[in-house]
Design a protein around this motif. Sequence first.
Motif, PDB file in Angstrom:
ATOM      1  N   THR A 161      48.784  45.520  33.257  1.00 43.90           N
ATOM      2  CA  THR A 161      49.258  45.530  34.507  1.00 43.90           C
ATOM      3  C   THR A 161      50.549  46.606  34.615  1.00 43.90           C
ATOM      4  OG1 THR A 161      48.583  43.356  35.314  1.00 43.90           O
ATOM      5  CG2 THR A 161      50.009  44.302  36.431  1.00 43.90           C
TER       6      THR A 161
ATOM      7  N   ILE B  11      43.011  51.597  44.463  1.00 42.95           N
ATOM      8  CA  ILE B  11      43.701  50.230  44.548  1.00 42.95           C
ATOM      9  C   ILE B  11      43.010  49.494  45.743  1.00 42.95           C
ATOM     10  CG2 ILE B  11      45.563  48.847  45.080  1.00 42.95           C
ATOM     11  CD1 ILE B  11      47.236  50.911  43.356  1.00 42.95           C
ATOM     12  N   THR B  12      42.945  50.213  46.967  1.00 41.02           N
ATOM     13  CA  THR B  12      42.553  49.479  48.111  1.00 41.02           C
ATOM     14  C   THR B  12      41.009  49.129  47.998  1.00 41.02           C
ATOM     15  OG1 THR B  12      44.116  50.686  49.133  1.00 41.02           O
ATOM     16  CG2 THR B  12      42.329  49.567  50.458  1.00 41.02           C
TER      17      THR B  12
ATOM     18  N   SER C   8      38.974  49.206  45.307  1.00 43.97           N
ATOM     19  CA  SER C   8      38.467  48.285  44.055  1.00 43.97           C
ATOM     20  C   SER C   8      38.842  46.557  44.384  1.00 43.97           C
ATOM     21  CB  SER C   8      38.986  48.845  43.056  1.00 43.97           C
ATOM     22  OG  SER C   8      40.477  48.871  42.610  1.00 43.97           O
ATOM     23  N   THR C   9      39.978  46.657  45.036  1.00 49.52           N
ATOM     24  CA  THR C   9      40.455  45.189  45.331  1.00 49.52           C
ATOM     25  C   THR C   9      39.384  44.565  46.352  1.00 49.52           C
ATOM     26  OG1 THR C   9      42.700  45.785  44.693  1.00 49.52           O
ATOM     27  CG2 THR C   9      42.418  43.781  46.167  1.00 49.52           C
TER      28      THR C   9
ATOM     29  N   ASP D 117      36.150  43.956  44.421  1.00 52.05           N
ATOM     30  CA  ASP D 117      36.302  42.915  43.651  1.00 52.05           C
ATOM     31  C   ASP D 117      36.425  41.607  44.341  1.00 52.05           C
ATOM     32  OD1 ASP D 117      36.059  42.822  40.675  1.00 52.05           O
ATOM     33  OD2 ASP D 117      38.147  43.999  40.377  1.00 52.05           O
ATOM     34  N   SER D 118      37.187  41.336  45.439  1.00 55.20           N
ATOM     35  CA  SER D 118      37.143  40.119  46.226  1.00 55.20           C
ATOM     36  C   SER D 118      36.014  39.926  46.668  1.00 55.20           C
ATOM     37  CB  SER D 118      38.246  40.541  47.272  1.00 55.20           C
ATOM     38  OG  SER D 118      38.515  39.119  48.077  1.00 55.20           O
TER      39      SER D 118
ATOM     40  N   THR E 296      44.144  41.912  39.396  1.00 50.71           N
ATOM     41  CA  THR E 296      45.101  42.634  39.491  1.00 50.71           C
ATOM     42  C   THR E 296      45.295  43.732  38.539  1.00 50.71           C
ATOM     43  OG1 THR E 296      46.353  41.111  40.972  1.00 50.71           O
ATOM     44  CG2 THR E 296      47.760  42.600  39.831  1.00 50.71           C
TER      45      THR E 296
ATOM     46  N   ASP F  67      42.270  46.331  39.030  1.00 54.46           N
ATOM     47  CA  ASP F  67      42.285  46.972  40.236  1.00 54.46           C
ATOM     48  C   ASP F  67      43.570  47.663  40.824  1.00 54.46           C
ATOM     49  OD1 ASP F  67      39.834  46.102  40.473  1.00 54.46           O
ATOM     50  OD2 ASP F  67      40.105  44.363  41.972  1.00 54.46           O
ATOM     51  N   VAL F  68      44.780  47.013  40.207  1.00 50.69           N
ATOM     52  CA  VAL F  68      45.899  47.694  40.699  1.00 50.69           C
ATOM     53  C   VAL F  68      46.524  48.530  39.637  1.00 50.69           C
ATOM     54  CG1 VAL F  68      48.257  47.014  41.680  1.00 50.69           C
ATOM     55  CG2 VAL F  68      46.341  45.719  42.256  1.00 50.69           C
TER      56      VAL F  68
END
Length: 182
Positions: free
Chosen positions: A43, A70-71, A73-74, A77-78, A100, A103-104
């Motif tokens: 991270t 980030i937006t 892929s998050t 994934d969710s 996290t 994706d972040v």
Amino acid sequence: MNKGIERIQELFEKIHEINNEQIQIWLEYIVFTWQWWIGLGLTIIPWILWFLFRKKDSSLRLLTSGFFMITISTLLDSLGIQLGFWLYKYEVLPFIPAFTPWDVSLIPVFTMFFLQIKPNISPYIKGCVFGVVTAFVAEPFFIFIEIYEPLTWEHIYSIPIYFILYLIAHRICHGKSYISLS
């Protein structure tokens, strides 16, 4: 009170109980395990490397593409977790999803480095390489260290998604909407 609202209230209470139980599991079994340390490192370290080695005059373009990654892929994934395609273990923090580090940090930083390295290579070739490396190197690595577990998902499904996301990130980074203030 409306029956639907009553059911939502009941579900909220169950979710709250499950969250409390998940925090206890995290405190007892996850925090400070070697997988947790890897998640923490994955991270933080990619962002430090990006800050040190980024192409400084392209920071805004790269960050815009990175935040897009980030937006999306998050969100994906969710959605994949909610649909039961895969799950992640070993959250870095119990209140933040376990994906996290992926994706972040890893996806956006890998994308930003890929965008700035060899900029004259076709984005389609780079998108293919990005998709294959991410699907067939990174995903199996996360399975091997027991952080990620695909349930009904196959690595091959990820390639077109990563390919398309890379192409969009490339377009964002190289769009003509950036103006020079000099």
